[in-house]
Design a protein around this motif. Structure first.
Motif, mmCIF file in Angstrom:
data_model
loop_
_atom_site.group_PDB
_atom_site.id
_atom_site.type_symbol
_atom_site.label_atom_id
_atom_site.label_comp_id
_atom_site.label_asym_id
_atom_site.label_seq_id
_atom_site.Cartn_x
_atom_site.Cartn_y
_atom_site.Cartn_z
ATOM 1 N N PHE A 1 56.123 -92.258 85.415
ATOM 2 C CA PHE A 1 55.433 -91.163 86.114
ATOM 3 C C PHE A 1 55.451 -89.890 85.270
ATOM 4 O O PHE A 1 54.409 -89.251 85.060
ATOM 5 C CB PHE A 1 56.098 -90.907 87.469
ATOM 6 N N LEU A 2 56.617 -89.530 84.772
ATOM 7 C CA LEU A 2 56.723 -88.307 83.971
ATOM 8 C C LEU A 2 56.014 -88.448 82.629
ATOM 9 O O LEU A 2 55.586 -87.451 82.039
ATOM 10 C CB LEU A 2 58.187 -87.929 83.783
ATOM 11 N N GLY A 3 55.870 -89.681 82.139
ATOM 12 C CA GLY A 3 55.087 -89.902 80.929
ATOM 13 C C GLY A 3 53.636 -89.475 81.124
ATOM 14 O O GLY A 3 53.028 -88.848 80.252
ATOM 15 N N HIS A 4 53.079 -89.827 82.276
ATOM 16 C CA HIS A 4 51.734 -89.363 82.612
ATOM 17 C C HIS A 4 51.706 -87.841 82.714
ATOM 18 O O HIS A 4 50.799 -87.186 82.183
ATOM 19 C CB HIS A 4 51.287 -89.969 83.939
ATOM 20 N N VAL A 5 52.696 -87.283 83.397
ATOM 21 C CA VAL A 5 52.761 -85.827 83.578
ATOM 22 C C VAL A 5 52.824 -85.122 82.226
ATOM 23 O O VAL A 5 52.069 -84.176 81.957
ATOM 24 C CB VAL A 5 53.979 -85.454 84.443
ATOM 25 N N GLY A 6 53.738 -85.581 81.371
ATOM 26 C CA GLY A 6 53.907 -84.944 80.079
ATOM 27 C C GLY A 6 52.646 -84.989 79.233
ATOM 28 O O GLY A 6 52.251 -84.002 78.607
ATOM 29 N N ALA A 7 51.998 -86.151 79.218
ATOM 30 C CA ALA A 7 50.793 -86.314 78.410
ATOM 31 C C ALA A 7 49.649 -85.446 78.922
ATOM 32 O O ALA A 7 48.874 -84.892 78.128
ATOM 33 C CB ALA A 7 50.367 -87.782 78.397
ATOM 34 N N LYS A 8 49.541 -85.322 80.240
ATOM 35 C CA LYS A 8 48.409 -84.596 80.828
ATOM 36 C C LYS A 8 48.618 -83.091 80.889
ATOM 37 O O LYS A 8 47.681 -82.349 81.206
ATOM 38 C CB LYS A 8 48.135 -85.146 82.234
ATOM 39 N N THR A 9 49.813 -82.619 80.602
ATOM 40 C CA THR A 9 50.080 -81.168 80.653
ATOM 41 C C THR A 9 50.603 -80.650 79.321
ATOM 42 O O THR A 9 51.142 -79.551 79.244
ATOM 43 C CB THR A 9 51.105 -80.836 81.752
ATOM 44 N N SER A 10 50.429 -81.432 78.263
ATOM 45 C CA SER A 10 50.994 -81.069 76.961
ATOM 46 C C SER A 10 50.079 -80.128 76.184
ATOM 47 O O SER A 10 48.860 -80.228 76.256
ATOM 48 C CB SER A 10 51.234 -82.329 76.127
ATOM 49 N N CYS A 11 50.706 -79.216 75.450
ATOM 50 C CA CYS A 11 49.959 -78.418 74.475
ATOM 51 C C CYS A 11 50.498 -78.706 73.073
ATOM 52 O O CYS A 11 50.352 -77.904 72.153
ATOM 53 C CB CYS A 11 50.036 -76.929 74.800
ATOM 54 N N GLY A 12 51.160 -79.857 72.927
ATOM 55 C CA GLY A 12 51.701 -80.253 71.633
ATOM 56 C C GLY A 12 50.610 -80.760 70.706
ATOM 57 O O GLY A 12 49.553 -81.210 71.142
ATOM 58 N N TYR A 13 50.884 -80.690 69.435
ATOM 59 C CA TYR A 13 49.969 -81.197 68.428
ATOM 60 C C TYR A 13 50.817 -81.697 67.260
ATOM 61 O O TYR A 13 52.053 -81.595 67.278
ATOM 62 C CB TYR A 13 48.987 -80.118 67.975
ATOM 63 N N GLY A 14 50.176 -82.246 66.246
ATOM 64 C CA GLY A 14 50.881 -82.974 65.196
ATOM 65 C C GLY A 14 52.017 -82.242 64.524
ATOM 66 O O GLY A 14 53.042 -82.840 64.209
ATOM 67 N N VAL A 15 51.859 -80.934 64.283
ATOM 68 C CA VAL A 15 52.894 -80.195 63.560
ATOM 69 C C VAL A 15 53.636 -79.219 64.473
ATOM 70 O O VAL A 15 54.302 -78.307 64.007
ATOM 71 C CB VAL A 15 52.278 -79.426 62.371
ATOM 72 N N ALA A 16 53.531 -79.411 65.778
ATOM 73 C CA ALA A 16 54.198 -78.514 66.720
ATOM 74 C C ALA A 16 55.709 -78.587 66.556
ATOM 75 O O ALA A 16 56.277 -79.651 66.284
ATOM 76 C CB ALA A 16 53.825 -78.881 68.157
ATOM 77 N N THR A 17 56.389 -77.455 66.735
ATOM 78 C CA THR A 17 57.842 -77.415 66.654
ATOM 79 C C THR A 17 58.447 -78.370 67.670
ATOM 80 O O THR A 17 58.112 -78.333 68.848
ATOM 81 C CB THR A 17 58.352 -75.987 66.936
ATOM 82 N N GLY A 18 59.340 -79.242 67.219
ATOM 83 C CA GLY A 18 59.940 -80.217 68.115
ATOM 84 C C GLY A 18 59.132 -81.490 68.233
ATOM 85 O O GLY A 18 59.565 -82.443 68.870
ATOM 86 N N GLY A 19 57.948 -81.512 67.629
ATOM 87 C CA GLY A 19 57.098 -82.688 67.701
ATOM 88 C C GLY A 19 56.130 -82.612 68.867
ATOM 89 O O GLY A 19 56.357 -81.901 69.842
ATOM 90 N N PRO A 20 55.032 -83.354 68.795
ATOM 91 C CA PRO A 20 53.979 -83.256 69.815
ATOM 92 C C PRO A 20 54.394 -83.759 71.189
ATOM 93 O O PRO A 20 53.743 -83.444 72.181
ATOM 94 C CB PRO A 20 52.850 -84.114 69.235
ATOM 95 N N LEU A 21 55.480 -84.542 71.285
ATOM 96 C CA LEU A 21 55.885 -85.104 72.566
ATOM 97 C C LEU A 21 56.849 -84.203 73.339
ATOM 98 O O LEU A 21 57.240 -84.528 74.454
ATOM 99 C CB LEU A 21 56.525 -86.479 72.357
ATOM 100 N N ALA A 22 57.227 -83.079 72.752
ATOM 101 C CA ALA A 22 58.208 -82.182 73.380
ATOM 102 C C ALA A 22 57.563 -81.091 74.225
ATOM 103 O O ALA A 22 58.262 -80.250 74.773
ATOM 104 C CB ALA A 22 59.086 -81.532 72.304
ATOM 105 N N TRP A 23 56.213 -81.113 74.344
ATOM 106 C CA TRP A 23 55.501 -79.992 74.939
ATOM 107 C C TRP A 23 54.882 -80.299 76.299
ATOM 108 O O TRP A 23 53.956 -79.618 76.743
ATOM 109 C CB TRP A 23 54.430 -79.500 73.967
ATOM 110 N N GLY A 24 55.398 -81.305 76.998
ATOM 111 C CA GLY A 24 54.910 -81.573 78.345
ATOM 112 C C GLY A 24 55.209 -80.420 79.289
ATOM 113 O O GLY A 24 56.143 -79.650 79.088
#
Length: 359
Positions: free
Chosen positions: A161-184
């Motif tokens: 469930f939170l995987g969907h949430v994180g992906a749909k509310t992320s502003c991460g991108y390839g070189v984002a600090t912490g990596g693109p998956l940390a921005w949910g």
């Protein structure tokens, strides 16, 4: 571990009261609000009064059960064991006999999953928090959300469930600090809506309110008047006339997302929850359409051909990546995500093909 139970207003482990208070604060339990309030009072008054405040804070804990020894009501109804675990899983349900979400998913894990949500460049700073998620989930845990099956299945569903949430509310991108998956949870609404998402086809069932805009809002963003109307009916909130409520209240935003996760789009189709935990049994037509129980089908249910049936596309893979990443952070491990045909939906036929105003 604290073994005492507090009942009838009597604390049976007096020496453990402050430890209980600290434990409850770590879980963002509602009683922590009283404890934090007393701390603020202590700063503003003299030391003598501060000591009294600390005593009051400890006494306040006499109205709750210690988190490590919470009281569980167990009954047998029509030959089936049912339980009640108080505010988090209330109402005599078979699912409440299992661990609750806060037993295996706590504040520090929420912070790990959504590490960058309050960074200065995020767009919803201070909005999302663990307490809002747990309070929202409490209404659905008696129905099986995060409480179905054993602990492994429970943890996997929360991660999914939170995987969907994180992906749909992320502003991460390839070189984002912490990596693109940390921005949910970077967003709580669509920043530059291209339209007001009012579909007159539904003007009799879900008429658009004057001046209302039905752009994407929430943990799993809601679009279009008919989706706001349906969610409002499910949550008993007037979201059709006041879609802005979703971006003003984090608990309501999480509730709307969990409601969508737990509710089939159409009669005869599974909910994302049922497809994930294995309650849904595919028909022959489902098998021919390559729809199988698991994470991949949750994407089919929630997004249809916006994500699924298009092969190996980024819009699908970013959701899968969040799910796998969260499994790792929660200590489950991405190897538990399942084989390719269960994890993806690239070859699936959508349950509900889109039309001109797909959500």
């Amino acid at each position: 571990m604290v073994h005492s139970i507090i009942s009838d207003g009597i604390v049976h482990d007096v020496d453990g009261r402050l430890a209980i208070a600290e434990k409850l604060r770590s879980l963002n339990h509602p009683v922590s609000a009283r404890i934090d309030f007393t701390r603020e009072m202590a700063v503003n008054f003299n030391m003598g009064f501060a000591i009294s405040v600390i005593i009051i804070a400890a006494a306040a804990c006499a109205w709750v059960v210690a988190a490590d020894s919470k009281e569980i009501i167990v009954k047998t109804v029509k030959g089936q064991k049912v339980c009640d675990q108080g505010w988090e899983c209330k109402g005599l349900s078979k699912y409440c006999c299992n661990q609750t979400i806060s037993d295996f998913f706590q504040t520090y894990q929420f912070e790990n999953l959504f590490a960058k949500r309050n960074s200065p460049v995020a767009h919803a700073v201070g909005f999302w928090d663990y307490k809002s998620f747990i309070l929202a989930a409490a209404g659905y845990q008696p129905l099986g959300f995060g409480t179905t099956g054993g602990k492994l299945t429970q943890m996997k569903e929360v991660a999914a469930f939170l995987g969907h949430v994180g992906a749909k509310t992320s502003c991460g991108y390839g070189v984002a600090t912490g990596g693109p998956l940390a921005w949910g949870l970077c967003y709580n609404k669509e920043m530059s809506p291209s339209q007001d998402y009012c579909d007159d086809y539904y003007k009799y069932d879900y008429p658009c309110a004057p001046g209302a805009q039905y752009y994407g809002r929430g943990a799993i963003p809601i679009y279009w008047n008919y989706n706001y109307g349906a969610a409002g009916e499910g949550l008993k909130a007037d979201l059709l006339n006041h879609p802005e409520y979703i971006e003003q209240n984090a608990t309501l935003a999480f509730q709307a997302a969990i409601w969508r996760w737990m509710t089939p789009v159409k009669k005869g189709q599974p909910s994302a929850h049922d497809a994930f935990v294995g309650n849904w049994k595919p028909t022959k037509n489902d098998t021919l359409a390559k729809r199988f129980p698991g994470f991949g089908t949750t994407m089919n249910i929630l997004y249809g051909d916006n994500v699924c049936g298009q092969g190996d596309v980024d819009s699908m893979n970013v959701i899968i990546s969040h799910y796998q990443y969260y499994l790792d952070l929660m200590g489950v491990g991405r190897e538990e995500a399942g084989p390719h045909e269960v994890l993806t939906c690239g070859e699936q036929v959508p349950f509900n093909p889109s039309y001109k105003s797909s959500s």
